[in-house]
Design an enzyme around this catalytic site. Structure first.
Site, PDB file in Angstrom:
ATOM      1  N   ARG A  34       1.053  -1.223  -0.009  1.00 54.64           N
ATOM      2  CA  ARG A  34       0.060  -0.153   0.022  1.00 54.64           C
ATOM      3  C   ARG A  34       0.760   1.157  -0.080  1.00 54.64           C
ATOM      4  O   ARG A  34       0.435   2.203  -0.573  1.00 54.64           O
ATOM      5  CB  ARG A  34      -0.921  -0.093   1.167  1.00 54.64           C
ATOM      6  CG  ARG A  34      -1.855   1.166   1.225  1.00 54.64           C
ATOM      7  CD  ARG A  34      -2.942   0.996   2.124  1.00 54.64           C
ATOM      8  NE  ARG A  34      -2.604   0.356   3.532  1.00 54.64           N
ATOM      9  CZ  ARG A  34      -3.507  -0.098   4.213  1.00 54.64           C
ATOM     10  NH1 ARG A  34      -4.640  -0.287   4.222  1.00 54.64           N
ATOM     11  NH2 ARG A  34      -2.774  -0.688   5.588  1.00 54.64           N
ATOM     12  N   ALA A  84      -1.742  -9.933   1.961  1.00 49.03           N
ATOM     13  CA  ALA A  84      -1.956  -8.522   2.600  1.00 49.03           C
ATOM     14  C   ALA A  84      -3.202  -8.955   3.428  1.00 49.03           C
ATOM     15  O   ALA A  84      -4.249  -9.356   3.174  1.00 49.03           O
ATOM     16  CB  ALA A  84      -2.344  -7.639   1.710  1.00 49.03           C
ATOM     17  N   SER A 133      -5.904 -17.842   8.566  1.00 50.67           N
ATOM     18  CA  SER A 133      -5.504 -17.977   9.694  1.00 50.67           C
ATOM     19  C   SER A 133      -5.988 -19.239  10.577  1.00 50.67           C
ATOM     20  O   SER A 133      -7.245 -19.531  10.486  1.00 50.67           O
ATOM     21  CB  SER A 133      -5.938 -16.502  10.352  1.00 50.67           C
ATOM     22  OG  SER A 133      -5.866 -16.432  11.648  1.00 50.67           O
ATOM     23  N   TYR A 146     -11.920 -10.321  11.958  1.00 54.73           N
ATOM     24  CA  TYR A 146     -10.888 -10.817  11.166  1.00 54.73           C
ATOM     25  C   TYR A 146     -11.106 -12.392  10.957  1.00 54.73           C
ATOM     26  O   TYR A 146     -10.790 -12.998   9.820  1.00 54.73           O
ATOM     27  CB  TYR A 146      -9.448 -10.666  12.063  1.00 54.73           C
ATOM     28  CG  TYR A 146      -8.297 -11.405  11.760  1.00 54.73           C
ATOM     29  CD1 TYR A 146      -7.734 -10.897  10.612  1.00 54.73           C
ATOM     30  CD2 TYR A 146      -7.928 -12.782  12.228  1.00 54.73           C
ATOM     31  CE1 TYR A 146      -6.565 -11.535  10.229  1.00 54.73           C
ATOM     32  CE2 TYR A 146      -6.760 -13.286  11.605  1.00 54.73           C
ATOM     33  CZ  TYR A 146      -6.059 -12.673  10.635  1.00 54.73           C
ATOM     34  OH  TYR A 146      -4.692 -13.063  10.195  1.00 54.73           O
ATOM     35  N   LYS A 150     -11.148 -14.129   7.051  1.00 55.61           N
ATOM     36  CA  LYS A 150     -10.409 -15.242   6.665  1.00 55.61           C
ATOM     37  C   LYS A 150     -11.213 -16.499   6.560  1.00 55.61           C
ATOM     38  O   LYS A 150     -10.978 -17.272   5.629  1.00 55.61           O
ATOM     39  CB  LYS A 150      -9.469 -15.504   7.811  1.00 55.61           C
ATOM     40  CG  LYS A 150      -8.337 -14.599   7.703  1.00 55.61           C
ATOM     41  CD  LYS A 150      -7.547 -14.364   6.636  1.00 55.61           C
ATOM     42  CE  LYS A 150      -6.497 -13.375   6.888  1.00 55.61           C
ATOM     43  NZ  LYS A 150      -5.523 -13.427   5.755  1.00 55.61           N
TER      44      LYS A 150
END
Length: 251
Positions: A34, A84, A133, A146, A150
């Site tokens: 980024r 990312a 994850s 999160y 994922k």
């Protein structure tokens, strides 16, 4: 002949380590990040062919521009690693608009946008590797956003694998645990947030795994192996994680 490998989130951590590993073995690496100055600095420290390209994966315009630049410089792509990601512990009730949009856009929409732009450029036998994850199946507190991003990425990977099967393109999910590297700064969380996160996870019975993390150097070989699979093999999903706590004591 070396591969063309595109890595998102390549300015630090796993993305930088992966870029180094692929470049060292003679592949041409495109490092997306980024902040252009940050990814340029990382690319400059790599021994091998590494190209830095600015790319905010949460922005359709930025992704389109980045892959257009890759097309001009390299043409095709052999490996795309969607690495990312962003996360910050928070409850849903307390989550800000920025936290919600940042995690969902970066962690889920970002890989979708990158895959869409990459597909027309994928060479025969190419691989897409999406980094998920361990938290998807563990009862971590304050990580619902999160975890959701994922989990969505894992479902997307399965569906995308079916779509690209006839093209001979493999799609793999790597469900990864915590990682560490020498000199890496801890997450920039507010001390109160960090304390609440640890205490809430401990209450959920995660005290024994909170200190587990693998070295980045131990992880990268999994990705290079996936990129080099024989043409008659595929790996749809794999989980990697630490065997022992950061202290080095057996766990």
């Amino acid at each position: 002949m070396g591969k063309v490998v595109v890595v998102t989130g390549a300015g630090q951590g796993l993305g930088r380590a992966l870029s180094q590993a692929f470049a060292e073995r003679g592949d041409s690496v495109v490092m997306l990040g980024r902040t252009l100055s940050k990814v340029q600095e990382a690319a400059g420290q790599i021994d091998g062919a590494a190209m830095a390209v600015q790319c905010d994966v949460s922005s359709p315009e930025s992704v389109t521009a980045a892959f257009a630049e890759i097309a001009k410089s390299h043409g095709g792509i052999d490996v795309l690693i969607n690495n990312a990601a962003t996360y910050e512990p928070c409850t849903v009730a307390e989550a800000t608009d920025s936290q919600i949009y940042s995690m969902i856009n970066t962690n889920l929409i970002g890989p979708i946008l990158c895959c869409r732009s990459a597909i027309p450029m994928l060479n025969e036998g190419a691989s897409i590797i999406n980094v998920s994850s361990e938290s998807v199946e563990m009862p971590f507190a304050m990580l619902s956003l999160y975890q959701t991003s994922k989990a969505g990425l894992e479902r997307f990977s399965k569906s995308l694998a079916d779509e690209l099967e006839e093209m001979g393109v493999r799609v793999t999910t790597v469900r990864a645990g915590s990682m560490t590297e020498e000199g890496k700064a801890p997450p920039n969380w507010q001390p109160e947030t960090a304390m609440r996160f640890v205490e809430a996870c401990q209450k959920r019975g995660l005290a024994d795994v909170m200190g587990f993390a693998s070295e980045l150097s131990s992880v990268v070989g999994t990705f290079t192996a996936l990129a080099d699979l024989p043409s008659d093999l595929t790996v749809k999903a794999i989980s990697i994680g630490a065997r022992r706590p950061l202290s080095g004591n057996p766990g």
